[in-house]
Design an enzyme around this catalytic site. Structure first.
Site, PDB file in Angstrom:
ATOM      1  N   THR A 272      -3.658   0.742  -3.188  1.00 34.93           N
ATOM      2  CA  THR A 272      -4.303  -0.320  -3.974  1.00 34.93           C
ATOM      3  C   THR A 272      -4.202  -0.035  -5.475  1.00 34.93           C
ATOM      4  OG1 THR A 272      -5.837  -0.689  -2.165  1.00 34.93           O
ATOM      5  CG2 THR A 272      -6.492  -1.550  -4.299  1.00 34.93           C
TER       6      THR A 272
ATOM      7  N   HIS B  26      -0.921  -1.090  -6.574  1.00 30.57           N
ATOM      8  CA  HIS B  26      -0.886  -2.553  -6.741  1.00 30.57           C
ATOM      9  C   HIS B  26      -1.508  -2.946  -8.090  1.00 30.57           C
ATOM     10  CE1 HIS B  26       0.463  -3.265  -2.699  1.00 30.57           C
ATOM     11  NE2 HIS B  26      -0.609  -2.764  -2.149  1.00 30.57           N
TER      12      HIS B  26
END
Ligand SMILES: NC(=O)c1ccc[n+]([C@@H]2O[C@H](COP(=O)([O-])OP(=O)(O)OC[C@H]3O[C@@H](n4cnc5c(N)ncnc54)[C@H](O)[C@@H]3O)[C@@H](O)[C@H]2O)c1
Ligand SMILES: [Zn+2]
Ligand SMILES: [Zn+2]
Length: 345
Positions: free
Chosen positions: A45, A48
């Site tokens: 994450t 990202h």
């Protein structure tokens, strides 16, 4: 506590825009605790967020300190928190749930309608200090290596997936052996799985999967995956597939080689729609389970039991760097030559 701290901030929208900054040490509000971070880990994450893909752009409102996988010591408490919590070594459940929506009331807080996340929606743990709700601070075993206590949150995803169906004595394929898939291999081994087939495109990760308990490896870049997995399972296919690749092609293959009546547990996240042929699912009586985060707090209890019984996931930690070297940490992950990368603030 007064003073300032160093931290890694996503300073504005767009790719990169991660900076080492000096910020005031945050103060715990009612029901919150201030934690001195010992170690924090990079999650997919965070990558990202760095790359600013649609997932991150839809959720994050910079500036925000990132990082949600960590362990540390409670050093200050807000109003209403039990004073015995000070000094406790804790890891964190990253999902902050509301406790009053229909899902929370039904005991399904892992799919709470109002979930927010540490290091996404509010300041996180790539910092010397972080404030989180007291109920999200989970006391951990000081006898475990601190590197392991720092990755209990992603380990919880592996444990949640592996607890979805019975693994004892079963033939299990773990597809995608990044850090979470690797931990799932170790968990499946500890839960008594029989043959464990690791399916992964990166040879270094396949070698690590063997060290963590896999019995067979399959590399889709070098062989026909469906044929190789069937060959390893007397032509029947695995009874359980734990999906952690997030690859469209891998998931479509899984629906072709799963044993009739078998189960696919989907934890990997593809970047868009993937087009499954549902004939492969219903004619073969296949069960599919989606899992999100960790069950609160059932998964944490199972994880504690497995760790007490000797579950060892240290092998999936490849690097521990000072927080100042955060850029190097992200580069290591991009290179495919790292597994879990940790920062020490
Ligand atoms: N369900 C949840 O709550 C939850 C929580 C965290 C992460 N995730 C997801 O879990 C997955 C695993 O997380 P991670 O941190 O280990 O990520 P990762 O990206 O490090 O791991 C994915 C692995 O899959 C491998 N892979 C890619 N294509 C493949 C293919 N065709 N066949 C086999 N392997 C292939 C990659 O080489 C990599 O090692 C990710 O998709 C992540 O988004 C889900
Ligand atoms: Zn994470
Ligand atoms: Zn809720």
């Amino acid at each position: 506590m007064r003073g300032t701290m160093k931290c890694v901030v996503k300073t504005k929208p767009g790719p990169n825009n991660l900076e080492l900054c000096e910020r005031p040490i945050p103060q715990p509000g009612p029901g919150e605790v201030l934690i001195k971070v010992q170690l924090a880990a990079i999650c997919g994450t965070d990558v990202h967020i760095k790359d600013w893909d649609p997932f991150a752009a839809a959720r994050i409102n910079p500036p925000v300190i990132i990082g949600h996988e960590f362990c540390g010591e409670i050093v200050e408490i807000g109003i209403g928190v039990d004073s015995t919590r000070i000094g406790k070594l804790v890891s964190a459940e990253s999902h902050v749930v509301c406790g009053h929506c229909a899902m929370c009331k039904a005991g399904l807080a892992n799919v709470c309608l109002n979930t927010t996340c540490i290091g996404l929606h509010f300041d996180g743990a790539f910092a010397e200090y972080v404030v989180i709700p007291d109920e999200n601070a989970i006391v951990c075993d000081p006898n475990l290596p601190e590197e392991v206590n720092a990755i209990l949150e992603p380990l919880g995803v592996a444990v949640h997936a592996a607890s979805k169906c019975e693994l004892a004595g079963k033939t299990v394929a773990v597809v995608g052996c990044g850090p979470i898939g690797l931990m799932a291999v170790a968990v499946a081994r500890k839960m008594g799985a029989g043959k464990i087939i690791a399916v992964e495109t990166n040879e270094y990760r396949l070698d690590t999967a063997i060290k963590m308990g896999a019995t067979v490896t399959v590399n889709p870049l070098k062989e026909d995956t469906i044929k190789s997995v069937r060959n390893a399972t007397d032509g029947l296919g695995p009874e359980v597939i734990l999906e952690f690749s997030g690859s469209k092609h891998a998931i479509i293959d899984e629906t072709k080689y799963i044993r009739k009546g078998g189960s696919i547990v989907v934890a990997g996240l593809p970047s868009g729609e993937i087009g499954l042929n549902f004939e492969d699912i219903f004619y073969n009586g296949v069960n599919m389970y989606g899992i999100s985060g960790r069950e609160l707090y059932r998964t944490w209890n199972i994880m504690q039991g497995l760790l007490d019984a000797g579950l060892d996931v240290k092998e999936c930690i490849s690097d521990v760097l000072p927080l100042e070297d955060f850029e190097k940490g992200f580069e290591l992950i991009k290179s495919g030559k790292a597994l879990k990368v940790l920062f020490r603030p």
